[in-house]
Motif scaffolding. Structure first.
Motif, mmCIF file in Angstrom:
data_model
loop_
_atom_site.group_PDB
_atom_site.id
_atom_site.type_symbol
_atom_site.label_atom_id
_atom_site.label_comp_id
_atom_site.label_asym_id
_atom_site.label_seq_id
_atom_site.Cartn_x
_atom_site.Cartn_y
_atom_site.Cartn_z
ATOM 1 N N ASP A 33 -11.196 -3.217 -3.523
ATOM 2 C CA ASP A 33 -10.309 -2.152 -4.000
ATOM 3 C C ASP A 33 -10.504 -0.875 -3.197
ATOM 4 O O ASP A 33 -9.533 -0.169 -2.884
ATOM 5 N N LEU A 34 -11.746 -0.552 -2.868
ATOM 6 C CA LEU A 34 -12.025 0.664 -2.098
ATOM 7 C C LEU A 34 -11.439 0.573 -0.690
ATOM 8 O O LEU A 34 -10.854 1.545 -0.191
ATOM 9 N N ARG A 35 -11.577 -0.581 -0.049
ATOM 10 C CA ARG A 35 -11.040 -0.741 1.314
ATOM 11 C C ARG A 35 -9.516 -0.642 1.329
ATOM 12 O O ARG A 35 -8.929 -0.178 2.312
ATOM 13 N N ASN A 36 -8.897 -1.075 0.228
ATOM 14 C CA ASN A 36 -7.434 -1.058 0.148
ATOM 15 C C ASN A 36 -6.896 0.197 -0.537
ATOM 16 O O ASN A 36 -5.707 0.277 -0.861
ATOM 17 N N ASN A 37 -7.802 1.167 -0.761
ATOM 18 C CA ASN A 37 -7.419 2.461 -1.329
ATOM 19 C C ASN A 37 -6.683 2.313 -2.663
ATOM 20 O O ASN A 37 -5.707 2.999 -2.936
ATOM 21 N N ARG A 38 -7.212 1.418 -3.532
ATOM 22 C CA ARG A 38 -6.561 1.192 -4.814
ATOM 23 C C ARG A 38 -7.573 1.182 -5.962
ATOM 24 O O ARG A 38 -7.278 0.682 -7.049
ATOM 25 N N HIS A 39 -8.756 1.712 -5.712
ATOM 26 C CA HIS A 39 -9.784 1.708 -6.752
ATOM 27 C C HIS A 39 -9.365 2.628 -7.887
ATOM 28 O O HIS A 39 -8.858 3.730 -7.660
ATOM 29 N N ARG A 40 -9.583 2.198 -9.127
ATOM 30 C CA ARG A 40 -9.138 2.988 -10.276
ATOM 31 C C ARG A 40 -9.995 4.223 -10.512
ATOM 32 O O ARG A 40 -9.595 5.126 -11.241
ATOM 33 N N ASN A 41 -11.178 4.275 -9.891
ATOM 34 C CA ASN A 41 -12.021 5.465 -9.977
ATOM 35 C C ASN A 41 -11.639 6.391 -8.826
ATOM 36 O O ASN A 41 -12.077 6.210 -7.682
#
Length: 245
Positions: A33-41
């Motif tokens: 998620d972090l690599r794809n810039n979609r982390h909910r945090n």
């Protein structure tokens, strides 16, 4: 394997603490998620974008296949406090079950707001039936007077200090109230005034004001002046209006 883990920023020294029933899967999901810039945090995502993946380390703090969910919640809350990851780190809550302390970013609030508009609202275009209204009314009546769980109780003596410290911690973590510097909507102000139990409506020169304070502000005089005129027979144009409660 179940356990408690941390995501540590080697540059800033900040932690994110989490609990999971599958440590390997959780690690993969976080960094995907972090690599794809979609982390909910949002806080963690912005830091990841700024410092890069090489600055972050995933570490297992405790693991045990026999951990219960309740034990994981307790341990998560313990380590959030130990590493100060709510105030000075990436955690958006105080840990454990629920969302206590959760601070939503401006973007998150806008997204949640948009999702609930129109067709996005699951109750859009619907209405409660008379039977449902009756049931809701009966349930509400069970929480009035002595049936209310807070009936006869009061806040602890230092509850104001506890709340002040909580907001101070939130401010230290970068939180800024979305209402700061923004005037309340006129309808909201009027609603608040109408709900004030000791409010007194008055009539001056044929115009009705919700309170003495409102009248004084709008006509440009002191509240003491308005009160004095209300008691003075020489000002028949200043009258009290009883409020029906």
């Amino acid at each position: 394997m179940k356990g408690i883990y941390s995501i540590f920023n080697n540059i800033t020294g900040k932690y994110y603490i989490g609990e999971t029933v599958n440590l390997n899967k959780r690690k993969i999901c976080h960094f995907s998620d972090l690599r794809n810039n979609r982390h909910r945090n949002d806080h963690l995502q912005k830091s990841f974008n700024k410092y890069g993946e090489e600055a972050f380390t995933f570490t297992v703090i405790e693991e045990n296949k026999n951990f219960t969910q309740e034990e994981l919640y307790v341990l998560e809350a313990y380590y959030v406090t130990k590493y100060n990851s709510f105030v000075q780190g990436y955690n958006l809550t105080l840990g454990g079950t629920g969302t206590k302390g959760r601070i939503y970013s401006e973007i998150e609030r806008k997204i949640r707001s948009e999702k609930m508009k129109g067709n996005g609202n699951p109750f859009y275009g619907k209405h409660h039936s008379e039977d449902v209204k009756k049931i809701l009314s009966e349930k509400a009546s069970l929480k009035t007077g002595e049936k209310n769980p807070f009936y006869g109780k009061s806040h602890v003596s230092d509850w104001k200090e506890i709340r002040r410290q909580l907001y101070q911690e939130k401010a230290m973590s970068g939180w800024i109230s979305s209402n700061k510097g923004v005037a309340k909507p006129k309808l909201a102000v009027e609603r608040m005034k109408k709900n004030m139990p000791h409010r007194t409506e008055i009539i001056v020169d044929g115009i009705c004001y919700l309170s003495i304070s409102e009248c004084a502000l709008l006509i440009g005089v002191k509240r003491t002046t308005v009160r004095a005129r209300l008691k003075n027979d020489n000002f028949p144009n200043y009258l009290y209006k009883k409020v029906e409660i």
